[in-house]
Design a protein around this motif. Structure first.
Motif, mmCIF file in Angstrom:
data_model
loop_
_atom_site.group_PDB
_atom_site.id
_atom_site.type_symbol
_atom_site.label_atom_id
_atom_site.label_comp_id
_atom_site.label_asym_id
_atom_site.label_seq_id
_atom_site.Cartn_x
_atom_site.Cartn_y
_atom_site.Cartn_z
ATOM 1 N N THR A 15 -11.606 -10.664 6.734
ATOM 2 C CA THR A 15 -12.265 -9.474 7.239
ATOM 3 C C THR A 15 -12.058 -8.375 6.211
ATOM 4 O OG1 THR A 15 -10.270 -8.846 8.454
ATOM 5 C CG2 THR A 15 -11.920 -10.148 9.648
ATOM 6 N N ARG A 16 -12.696 -7.259 6.382
ATOM 7 C CA ARG A 16 -12.605 -6.176 5.385
ATOM 8 C C ARG A 16 -12.229 -4.858 6.046
ATOM 9 N NH1 ARG A 16 -16.719 -6.986 0.596
ATOM 10 N NH2 ARG A 16 -16.495 -9.227 0.353
ATOM 11 N N MET A 17 -11.030 -4.821 6.584
ATOM 12 C CA MET A 17 -10.535 -3.600 7.199
ATOM 13 C C MET A 17 -10.053 -2.640 6.103
ATOM 14 S SD MET A 17 -10.906 -4.353 10.394
ATOM 15 C CE MET A 17 -9.922 -3.162 11.256
ATOM 16 N N ALA A 18 -10.131 -1.366 6.377
ATOM 17 C CA ALA A 18 -9.619 -0.367 5.439
ATOM 18 C C ALA A 18 -8.103 -0.302 5.592
ATOM 19 C CB ALA A 18 -10.233 0.998 5.730
ATOM 20 N N GLY A 33 -3.025 -11.310 7.525
ATOM 21 C CA GLY A 33 -2.360 -10.596 6.443
ATOM 22 C C GLY A 33 -1.825 -9.276 6.952
ATOM 23 N N PRO A 34 -1.352 -8.443 6.051
ATOM 24 C CA PRO A 34 -0.861 -7.135 6.468
ATOM 25 C C PRO A 34 -1.959 -6.270 7.096
ATOM 26 C CG PRO A 34 -0.313 -7.554 4.167
ATOM 27 C CD PRO A 34 -1.173 -8.678 4.631
ATOM 28 N N CYS A 35 -3.214 -6.603 6.821
ATOM 29 C CA CYS A 35 -4.314 -5.779 7.299
ATOM 30 C C CYS A 35 -5.457 -6.599 7.892
ATOM 31 C CB CYS A 35 -4.826 -4.950 6.127
ATOM 32 S SG CYS A 35 -6.103 -3.771 6.560
ATOM 33 N N ASN A 36 -5.803 -7.702 7.272
ATOM 34 C CA ASN A 36 -6.986 -8.475 7.632
ATOM 35 C C ASN A 36 -6.654 -9.851 8.195
ATOM 36 O OD1 ASN A 36 -9.384 -6.864 6.642
ATOM 37 N ND2 ASN A 36 -8.071 -6.852 4.838
ATOM 38 N N ARG A 37 -7.611 -10.411 8.895
ATOM 39 C CA ARG A 37 -7.549 -11.812 9.310
ATOM 40 C C ARG A 37 -8.183 -12.622 8.187
ATOM 41 N NH1 ARG A 37 -4.714 -12.550 13.937
ATOM 42 N NH2 ARG A 37 -5.001 -10.820 15.356
ATOM 43 N N MET A 38 -7.621 -13.786 7.907
ATOM 44 C CA MET A 38 -8.130 -14.646 6.846
ATOM 45 C C MET A 38 -8.356 -16.044 7.399
ATOM 46 S SD MET A 38 -5.644 -13.358 3.779
ATOM 47 C CE MET A 38 -4.239 -12.995 4.824
ATOM 48 N N LYS A 85 -0.700 -2.653 1.144
ATOM 49 C CA LYS A 85 -1.049 -3.788 2.000
ATOM 50 C C LYS A 85 -2.195 -4.601 1.403
ATOM 51 C CE LYS A 85 0.618 -1.921 6.346
ATOM 52 N NZ LYS A 85 0.246 -1.502 7.691
ATOM 53 N N THR A 86 -3.194 -3.908 0.865
ATOM 54 C CA THR A 86 -4.316 -4.604 0.246
ATOM 55 C C THR A 86 -3.847 -5.442 -0.934
ATOM 56 O OG1 THR A 86 -5.867 -2.894 0.949
ATOM 57 C CG2 THR A 86 -6.556 -4.288 -0.875
ATOM 58 N N ASP A 87 -3.006 -4.871 -1.778
ATOM 59 C CA ASP A 87 -2.490 -5.611 -2.936
ATOM 60 C C ASP A 87 -1.683 -6.826 -2.500
ATOM 61 O OD1 ASP A 87 -3.665 -3.779 -4.632
ATOM 62 O OD2 ASP A 87 -1.786 -2.784 -5.182
ATOM 63 N N ALA A 88 -0.829 -6.670 -1.493
ATOM 64 C CA ALA A 88 -0.011 -7.787 -1.011
ATOM 65 C C ALA A 88 -0.906 -8.892 -0.451
ATOM 66 C CB ALA A 88 0.974 -7.304 0.053
ATOM 67 N N GLU A 89 -1.935 -8.507 0.264
ATOM 68 C CA GLU A 89 -2.851 -9.481 0.846
ATOM 69 C C GLU A 89 -3.636 -10.226 -0.228
ATOM 70 O OE1 GLU A 89 -6.245 -8.267 3.670
ATOM 71 O OE2 GLU A 89 -4.410 -8.515 4.868
ATOM 72 N N MET A 90 -4.132 -9.509 -1.212
ATOM 73 C CA MET A 90 -4.889 -10.145 -2.287
ATOM 74 C C MET A 90 -4.002 -11.079 -3.096
ATOM 75 S SD MET A 90 -7.845 -9.171 -1.596
ATOM 76 C CE MET A 90 -8.564 -10.089 -2.923
ATOM 77 N N ASP A 91 -2.769 -10.701 -3.305
ATOM 78 C CA ASP A 91 -1.849 -11.568 -4.038
ATOM 79 C C ASP A 91 -1.547 -12.848 -3.272
ATOM 80 O OD1 ASP A 91 -1.699 -9.920 -6.268
ATOM 81 O OD2 ASP A 91 -0.020 -8.785 -5.468
ATOM 82 N N LEU A 92 -1.433 -12.752 -1.960
ATOM 83 C CA LEU A 92 -1.227 -13.938 -1.144
ATOM 84 C C LEU A 92 -2.440 -14.872 -1.268
ATOM 85 C CD1 LEU A 92 0.369 -15.575 0.963
ATOM 86 C CD2 LEU A 92 -0.761 -14.207 2.722
ATOM 87 N N ILE A 93 -3.641 -14.324 -1.169
ATOM 88 C CA ILE A 93 -4.855 -15.134 -1.288
ATOM 89 C C ILE A 93 -4.943 -15.755 -2.676
ATOM 90 C CG2 ILE A 93 -7.381 -15.068 -1.319
ATOM 91 C CD1 ILE A 93 -7.203 -12.917 0.895
ATOM 92 N N ASP A 94 -4.681 -14.980 -3.719
ATOM 93 C CA ASP A 94 -4.707 -15.520 -5.083
ATOM 94 C C ASP A 94 -3.745 -16.696 -5.233
ATOM 95 O OD1 ASP A 94 -6.571 -13.655 -5.922
ATOM 96 O OD2 ASP A 94 -5.108 -12.400 -6.970
#
Length: 169
Positions: free
Chosen positions: A109-112, A81-86, A117-126
């Motif tokens: 993973t749970r990178m800060a 993702g923009p920040c984490n590996r999934m 970026k967090t919102d974009a990543e969570m939306d992709l997972i959702d």
């Protein structure tokens, strides 16, 4: 039913945010012309395989431009993702729906990271967790969610894409 990961409570609270941002991520694939759906002679290109191909959101939501994921032959999915590996599991052909697709056990993973970026990543997972159907058309992948949203992706040649042999163990 697949076991929910530690991110499940956060995923559930992202529902409204998902609708807003997935609209940006899920628009029909606009950049496919770069690789071309049709050759110069007007003939269409053959569909790329779902597995092994590196897919990127197209168009990418702000903050998600570097996101990449791929399906592996053994039923695993790996992503950056923009920040984490999934990572997670997927199944195809789970019901009579043509191109049926389901994801489960998605973790990350749970990178800060910054909020965008967090919102974009969570939306992709959702969106992946809500997937019900997938269609590959040339170099484009469309994933349709349970509520009818369409998530668009394009095939990319990207050496930085996640490799489960190295990144997802």
């Amino acid at each position: 039913m697949p076991a929910r990961s530690a991110t499940a409570p956060r995923l559930a609270s992202a529902g409204l945010r998902s609708l807003r941002l997935m609209a940006a991520v899920a628009a029909p694939l606009a950049l496919g012309a770069c690789a071309g759906m049709q050759g110069e002679g007007g003939g269409s290109r053959p569909d790329l395989p779902l597995t092994g191909t590196v897919w990127a959101p197209d168009p990418a939501a702000p903050g998600a431009e570097t996101s990449r994921f791929r399906f592996h032959d053994d039923g695993r999915m790996s992503a950056r993702g923009p920040c984490n590996r999934m990572f997670g599991r997927y199944q195809t052909g789970v019901d009579d729906l043509p191109g049926s697709l389901r994801f489960g056990g998605i973790g990350a993973t749970r990178m800060a990271c910054d909020r965008q970026k967090t919102d974009a990543e969570m939306d992709l997972i959702d969106g992946l967790l809500a997937a019900r159907q997938a269609e590959v058309d040339g170099n484009r992948l469309t994933i349709v969610t349970s509520d009818g949203r369409k998530m668009g992706f394009r095939a990319v040649d990207d050496a930085t894409a996640p490799d489960p042999g190295k990144d997802m163990q």
